[in-house]
Design a protein around this motif. Structure first.
Motif, PDB file in Angstrom:
ATOM      1  N   LEU A 166      -7.283   6.361  -0.042  1.00 41.82           N
ATOM      2  CA  LEU A 166      -6.573   7.028   0.958  1.00 41.82           C
ATOM      3  C   LEU A 166      -5.968   8.179   1.017  1.00 41.82           C
ATOM      4  CD1 LEU A 166      -5.542   5.843   3.645  1.00 41.82           C
ATOM      5  CD2 LEU A 166      -3.209   5.131   2.739  1.00 41.82           C
ATOM      6  N   GLU A 167      -5.669   8.812  -0.204  1.00 42.42           N
ATOM      7  CA  GLU A 167      -5.209  10.146  -0.313  1.00 42.42           C
ATOM      8  C   GLU A 167      -6.098  11.304  -0.033  1.00 42.42           C
ATOM      9  OE1 GLU A 167      -4.974   7.895  -2.906  1.00 42.42           O
ATOM     10  OE2 GLU A 167      -2.697   7.500  -2.979  1.00 42.42           O
ATOM     11  N   SER A 210      -2.846  -3.526  -6.499  1.00 43.02           N
ATOM     12  CA  SER A 210      -3.971  -3.494  -5.302  1.00 43.02           C
ATOM     13  C   SER A 210      -4.822  -2.652  -5.577  1.00 43.02           C
ATOM     14  CB  SER A 210      -2.785  -3.004  -4.217  1.00 43.02           C
ATOM     15  OG  SER A 210      -3.951  -2.598  -2.908  1.00 43.02           O
ATOM     16  N   MET A 256       0.919  -1.169  -0.065  1.00 47.36           N
ATOM     17  CA  MET A 256       0.054   0.084   0.023  1.00 47.36           C
ATOM     18  C   MET A 256       0.872   1.255  -0.012  1.00 47.36           C
ATOM     19  SD  MET A 256      -2.832   1.062   2.736  1.00 47.36           S
ATOM     20  CE  MET A 256      -3.568   2.717   2.715  1.00 47.36           C
ATOM     21  N   THR A 257       0.637   2.284  -0.909  1.00 51.39           N
ATOM     22  CA  THR A 257       1.417   3.300  -1.066  1.00 51.39           C
ATOM     23  C   THR A 257       0.521   4.511  -1.056  1.00 51.39           C
ATOM     24  OG1 THR A 257       1.639   3.046  -3.597  1.00 51.39           O
ATOM     25  CG2 THR A 257       3.325   2.074  -2.492  1.00 51.39           C
ATOM     26  N   ILE A 258       1.303   5.540  -0.973  1.00 49.30           N
ATOM     27  CA  ILE A 258       0.310   6.805  -1.056  1.00 49.30           C
ATOM     28  C   ILE A 258       0.940   7.636  -2.409  1.00 49.30           C
ATOM     29  CG2 ILE A 258       0.081   9.289  -0.045  1.00 49.30           C
ATOM     30  CD1 ILE A 258      -0.195   7.729   2.705  1.00 49.30           C
ATOM     31  N   ASP A 259      -0.034   8.076  -3.069  1.00 48.68           N
ATOM     32  CA  ASP A 259       0.529   9.099  -4.163  1.00 48.68           C
ATOM     33  C   ASP A 259       0.496  10.499  -3.639  1.00 48.68           C
ATOM     34  OD1 ASP A 259       0.846  10.519  -6.209  1.00 48.68           O
ATOM     35  OD2 ASP A 259      -0.993   9.722  -7.411  1.00 48.68           O
ATOM     36  N   LEU A 301      -6.234  -0.967  -3.329  1.00 47.12           N
ATOM     37  CA  LEU A 301      -5.949   0.191  -2.457  1.00 47.12           C
ATOM     38  C   LEU A 301      -5.088   1.362  -3.105  1.00 47.12           C
ATOM     39  CD1 LEU A 301      -5.277  -1.362   1.008  1.00 47.12           C
ATOM     40  CD2 LEU A 301      -7.547  -0.502  -0.135  1.00 47.12           C
ATOM     41  N   ALA A 302      -4.531   0.734  -4.281  1.00 43.88           N
ATOM     42  CA  ALA A 302      -3.425   1.629  -5.093  1.00 43.88           C
ATOM     43  C   ALA A 302      -4.382   2.752  -5.954  1.00 43.88           C
ATOM     44  CB  ALA A 302      -2.691   0.877  -5.858  1.00 43.88           C
ATOM     45  N   SER A 303      -3.737   3.965  -6.083  1.00 42.67           N
ATOM     46  CA  SER A 303      -4.163   4.967  -6.775  1.00 42.67           C
ATOM     47  C   SER A 303      -3.725   4.877  -8.065  1.00 42.67           C
ATOM     48  CB  SER A 303      -4.217   6.379  -6.259  1.00 42.67           C
ATOM     49  OG  SER A 303      -5.130   6.199  -5.218  1.00 42.67           O
ATOM     50  N   PRO A 338       0.741  12.661 -12.095  1.00 39.37           N
ATOM     51  CA  PRO A 338      -0.381  11.958 -12.592  1.00 39.37           C
ATOM     52  C   PRO A 338      -1.700  12.433 -11.983  1.00 39.37           C
ATOM     53  CG  PRO A 338       0.834  10.914 -10.381  1.00 39.37           C
ATOM     54  CD  PRO A 338       1.447  12.219 -10.894  1.00 39.37           C
ATOM     55  N   THR A 363      -5.347  11.081 -11.168  1.00 38.56           N
ATOM     56  CA  THR A 363      -5.953  10.009 -10.811  1.00 38.56           C
ATOM     57  C   THR A 363      -7.487  10.097 -10.717  1.00 38.56           C
ATOM     58  OG1 THR A 363      -6.241  10.529  -8.378  1.00 38.56           O
ATOM     59  CG2 THR A 363      -4.075   9.163  -9.144  1.00 38.56           C
TER      60      THR A 363
END
Lengths: 243, 235
Positions: free
Chosen positions: B106-107, B3, A1-4, B5-7, B17, B19
């Protein structure tokens, strides 16, 4: 899990910008309108309250004015009653005074008329009595009547007080014997004799006739006046009637 | 396989980028801004049904601020109200076919939590000054300074995790059920997800108000803000 991190930055800026945009175009205008409406309604409520207060005060003023009218009317009625009562009393007093004056005037007029009537009646009675006496004297014996009057004159002289009789019949005094008819010369001596005898002295006696005596023999002098005639009697009767 | 969860970037503008969450957020911003302009274009003293409905929204937000913060709502209305409206609309954007809610990423939730964190500091300093705001960390006594400092970070993190977990889990569950059961089966779950989204928007806004009120009230005399709830025990 990463944050952009780019997306995180974008979203942070996006939400911050959205906060500003909605503040500019939604929250501020709508809340301002709500506040404006609230102020307007509050103003209208205040105006309504002020007008209600004014109306209440005006109503109180009208009530006070009405009370004043009633009070003033009562005062006017009271004053009118008092004035009417006063006028009535004054008129009654005036009428009473006028009636008293009229009554007094009428009483005086009645008294005057009654006095005049009594005087006129007395005069008529006197005249009638004189006429009656004249007629009676004409029917009586002249000598006998004269003798009677001489007798009454002598008694009157004798009844006088001694001092008055002496003063009136002093020596040298002149006494006038007045009769209704002329006394004959022969009788004059007899008359003089009887009079001097009554005086007890010798005054000078003169004789004179006066028909107004009707009948009688009067003796007059400087200090003497013996009224002994029907005229004197009638005058006495008339005076008694007038009294 | 990537994932969920990834953007994933739909496209790039140079090195940046872009999104789907950003695109949807822009769309939500455009809709909300355009709608606000349309709604407030003809405001009248005698409101229409639409104007009355939106005035009810504003009045409700003001009422919540008064009840929760015990403060006048003016300075906080735009921030708190916008947080609620944005999260609510973002959560419910899943109703549009093919659109995923930005708050499932999440962002976006981190950005919202970060804004709350900054807002607490901003409103706290504005109310009581820098010393006053820093003094709130020494409440109830200086021994609590480390714990209060850590709490200010962890509660921000809890905001992020709470919103992200609820929304993301709803989207995941719906996606899983949809892939396993068929076309109409996830509808009850979608309805439940809408309810969860509304509740989470409300909770996020309420917690933001509580955190801000804690910073503001600690910088002011207690008598000025009576009956203020303790934000640290509430959260």
């Amino acid at each position: 899990m990463t944050i952009d991190w780019w997306t995180l930055g974008f979203q942070t800026v996006n939400v911050a910008v959205l906060v500003w945009l909605l503040q500019r175009f939604f929250w501020k205008p709508v809340s301002a309108m709500i506040q404006q409406r609230r102020s307007t309604v509050q103003g209208q409520l205040d105006d309504a309250a002020a007008k209600r207060k004014q109306a209440t005060e005006a109503l109180a003023g009208i009530a006070a004015t009405r009370a004043g009218f009633a009070k003033e009317g009562e005062a006017i009625r009271t004053a009118a009653h008092a004035a009417a009562s006063q006028d009535s009393t004054a008129q009654r007093e005036q009428a009473s005074k006028a009636a008293a004056v009229l009554e007094a005037t009428a009483r005086a007029a009645i008294e005057t008329d009654r006095s005049n009537a009594e005087a006129a009646a007395a005069r008529r009675a006197s005249d009638l009595a004189v006429d009656i006496a004249k007629h009676l004297a004409a029917r009586l014996d002249g000598a006998a009547v004269q003798a009677a009057f001489l007798d009454w004159l002598v008694k009157a002289i004798e009844a006088m007080p001694e001092a008055a009789r002496r003063l009136a019949g002093a020596e040298g005094a002149t006494l006038e014997a007045v009769s209704a008819t002329q006394i004959a010369a022969a009788d004059q001596a007899r008359y003089s004799e009887a009079i001097t005898r009554a005086f007890g002295s010798r005054p000078r006696i003169t004789f004179r006739a006066d028909p107004s005596l009707i009948a009688g023999l009067e003796l007059r002098g400087a200090n003497l006046a013996v009224s002994n005639s029907w005229r004197a009697d009638l005058a006495q009767v008339l005076a008694d009637l007038k009294r | 396989m990537t994932s969920p969860l990834a953007s994933l970037a739909l496209f790039h503008v140079g090195p940046v980028p872009i999104t789907a969450a950003v695109i949807v957020t822009w769309a939500i911003m455009a809709v909300l801004t355009l709608g606000s302009v349309l709604v407030t274009r003809r405001l009248t003293l005698v409101p229409s049904r639409t104007q009355a409905a939106f005035e009810l929204v504003v009045d409700t937000v003001d009422g919540q601020i008064r009840d929760t913060m015990q403060l006048k709502p003016g300075p906080y209305r735009a921030f708190v109200g916008t947080l609620f409206v944005f999260i609510f609309v973002a959560n419910w954007s899943s109703l549009v076919p093919g659109v995923g809610p930005p708050t499932a990423k999440l962002e976006t939730d981190a950005a919202l939590a970060l804004l709350v964190f900054v807002a607490v500091i901003w409103f706290g300093i504005r109310a009581g000054g820098l010393r006053g705001y820093l003094a709130t960390f020494a409440s109830p006594n200086p021994v609590m300074i480390p714990l209060n400092f850590i709490e200010s970070l962890t509660r921000t993190f809890s905001l992020l995790v709470r919103l992200f977990g609820n929304v993301m889990s709803g989207v995941f569950v719906i996606g899983i059920v949809l892939s396993l059961a068929g076309f109409l089966v996830p509808i009850p779950l979608m309805a439940l997800d809408l309810l969860t989204g509304a509740v989470q928007a409300y909770i996020f806004a309420i917690l933001a108000m509580v955190f801000i009120a804690g910073a503001v009230s600690d910088g002011k005399p207690a008598c000025a803000i009576p009956d203020l709830p303790n934000p640290r025990t509430t959260s």
